[in-house]
Design an enzyme around this catalytic site. Structure first.
Site, PDB file in Angstrom:
ATOM      1  CE  LYS A  37     -50.533   7.522  53.785  1.00 11.93           C
ATOM      2  NZ  LYS A  37     -49.921   6.571  53.627  1.00 11.93           N
ATOM      3  NE  ARG A  38     -41.701  12.008  58.183  1.00 13.32           N
ATOM      4  CZ  ARG A  38     -40.394  12.400  58.032  1.00 13.32           C
ATOM      5  NH1 ARG A  38     -40.413  11.499  57.428  1.00 13.32           N
ATOM      6  NH2 ARG A  38     -40.305  13.473  58.200  1.00 13.32           N
TER       7      ARG A  38
END
Length: 447
Positions: free
Chosen positions: A221-222
């Site tokens: 997700k980062r």
RNA sequence: GGUCCCAUCGUCCAGCGGUCUAGGACACCGCCCUUUCAAGGCGGCGACACGAGUUCGAACCUCGUUGGGACCGCCA
């Protein structure tokens, strides 16, 4: 002799939305099932009571559908090997655990059941993509210090662990080929030990290369967009995501890079999948998306763009469908995403955005006078047709010793509010005489 | 730290011992078209990580080195 029918499965755990890595795995499973005329099974691995939710299961299913990946058996579709949620197959795991306990291959630790790792067993993982990988049972499961660690198969809460549940399910559901991410290679030996303990035949294993972010680290997700729906919101077509993801670790060959599901299905070959991890490259995604956008038929294009126009605050329903479709055709291959295409073409839908970004303050009064002369003629020209308008413009510029650019650019700006657009006369032709008059009047270019 | 995996342009792929002065695509740069480019056309830059073998011959085979990654949970 008949080949055993291919049965592959995608087994997500409902602890988050379907994201790129999962979508890639699901896609390759789907491709292999469809290519080989086999079955694609969806199994929900919801044994983590803490993190699994029905909502996440829903979004994963929706994400798969959005990508155009349909399954033959699954929690909602049913099938002969159900149920398709691990939380509903608890009996099987427990029965097998008792069997292992009875045979002395496992032991209890409180409420948990632990599988005793046998020592000195040489195993070979025959991976369709990675080739043969040799491992010794002593190293299949280790502590940080390298000592052998027995494998928990039933947790204290009574739920099976991942490595145990997959084995039981893949066997019970008659899965013939396990296609999953490369991050699972190191789990495979543990699972093989379990197959061995049960005396079950191993399925075919095919591990897929990881998908990395621009920093070459496992995509997470980062790295920005995680869920496939975020890509949808950004204006990416499901067909393009499908196409782009298929290109990560595989080629259709013969320099074919843009394809639809059907072509990909016939050309796909598991054995030709690459081993090297692939970096998720937005530039390439944009290109693939643009190509799919170009290939869309007029009506489909309009239907896909409409929601994006609406989110820009525009009301395409006030326009004729034919008009909007013509406008999008005029846009040609412009715009990499549906979002961009909608933004670039907003002036066809409404004059509002044009006024917002352009105020004609760049036009001096001298220029304005010249422009008025031409536009007056243009608006009263008998034929409202692009080629005729251009002809008129060229003639006017010649007699007035004016570069065409000097009238085309102000006209473009007044009509579209942008410095870039399809040919101005074509834009004008499509907008219509009345609309053009209104816009030009607003800027004081006529009247 | 341990186990395992990977290694061709910046990125995605092609290449399976000779046809490789390594091919395509994206990106980038340049040129052209043109009333503009975000459309279209043309071209350019750019890689076999390194070192030893094997072989008549290696991007392709072997070994080592280096670099990168994944995994080492009663998460999946």
């Amino acid at each position: 002799m008949t080949m055993k029918d291919v049965r592959v499965r995608f087994a997500p755990s409902p602890t988050g939305a379907l994201h790129i890595g999962g979508a890639h795995t699901a896609l390759f499973n789907w491709l292999w099932a469809r290519h080989s005329g086999g079955r694609f099974i969806l199994r929900i691995e919801d044994t983590d009571l803490e993190r699994s939710t029905p909502e996440y299961e829903r979004t994963i299913l929706d994400g798969l559908k959005w990508m155009g990946l349909d399954w033959d058996e699954g929690p909602d579709a049913g099938g002969d090997w159900g149920p398709y949620r691990q939380s509903e197959r608890l009996d099987g795991y427990r029965r097998r655990a008792v069997e292992l306990l009875d045979r002395g291959l496992a032991y209890k630790d409180g409420d948990a059941v632990i599988f005793k790792v046998p020592l000195g067993v040489e195993m070979t993982l025959h991976d369709t993509i990675y080739g043969d990988i040799n491992i010794q049972s002593d190293r299949a499961s280790m502590n940080q210090d390298g000592s052998v660690k027995d494998i928990v198969i039933i947790k204290s809460d009574g739920m099976p662990t991942y490595n145990y549940a997959v084995v039981v399910d893949d066997h019970d559901m008659n899965i013939t080929c396990v296609i999953r991410g490369e991050d699972h290679i190191s789990n495979t030996p543990k699972q093989m030990l379990l197959y061995r303990a049960f005396g079950w035949e191993l399925p075919e294993f095919a591990h897929l290369p990881m998908i990395l972010g621009a920093d070459k680290k496992k995509l997470s997700k980062r790295h920005g967009a995680a869920s496939v729906f975020e890509f949808s919101d950004m204006g990416y077509l499901p067909d393009a995501i499908f196409n782009f993801l298929a290109l990560l670790g595989w080629t259709a060959g013969n320099d074919v890079e843009i394809f639809d599901r059907e072509l990909a299905t016939t050309l796909f070959d598991l054995a030709k999948v690459t081993k090297k991890p692939a970096v998720f490259d937005m530039d390439k995604l944009n290109f693939v998306n643009q190509e799919h956008l170009k290939r869309l038929g007029a009506a489909a294009r309009r239907e896909i763009i409409e929601p994006f126009w609406r989110s820009l605050g525009l009301s395409p329903e006030r326009r004729e469908k034919k008009y909007l479709e013509d406008a999008l055709s005029l846009m040609g291959g412009r715009g990499r995403t549906t979002k961009e295409l909608a933004e670039f073409s907003d002036y066809f839908v409404d004059f509002g955005p044009v006024k917002e970004r352009y105020d004609a303050s760049d036009i001096s009064s001298d220029r304005r006078l010249a422009i008025r002369g031409f536009l007056g003629e243009l608006l009263s020209s008998p034929e409202w047709e692009a080629a005729k308008m251009e002809e008129l413009a060229r003639r006017w510029c010649e007699t007035n010793k004016t570069p065409l650019k000097d009238i085309a650019m102000p006209l473009r700006l007044a009509l579209t509010g942008r410095k870039v657009s399809p040919g101005v006369f074509e834009v004008a032709a499509l907008l219509g005489r009345d609309e053009c008059r209104a816009r030009l009047t607003h800027y004081g270019f006529v009247g």
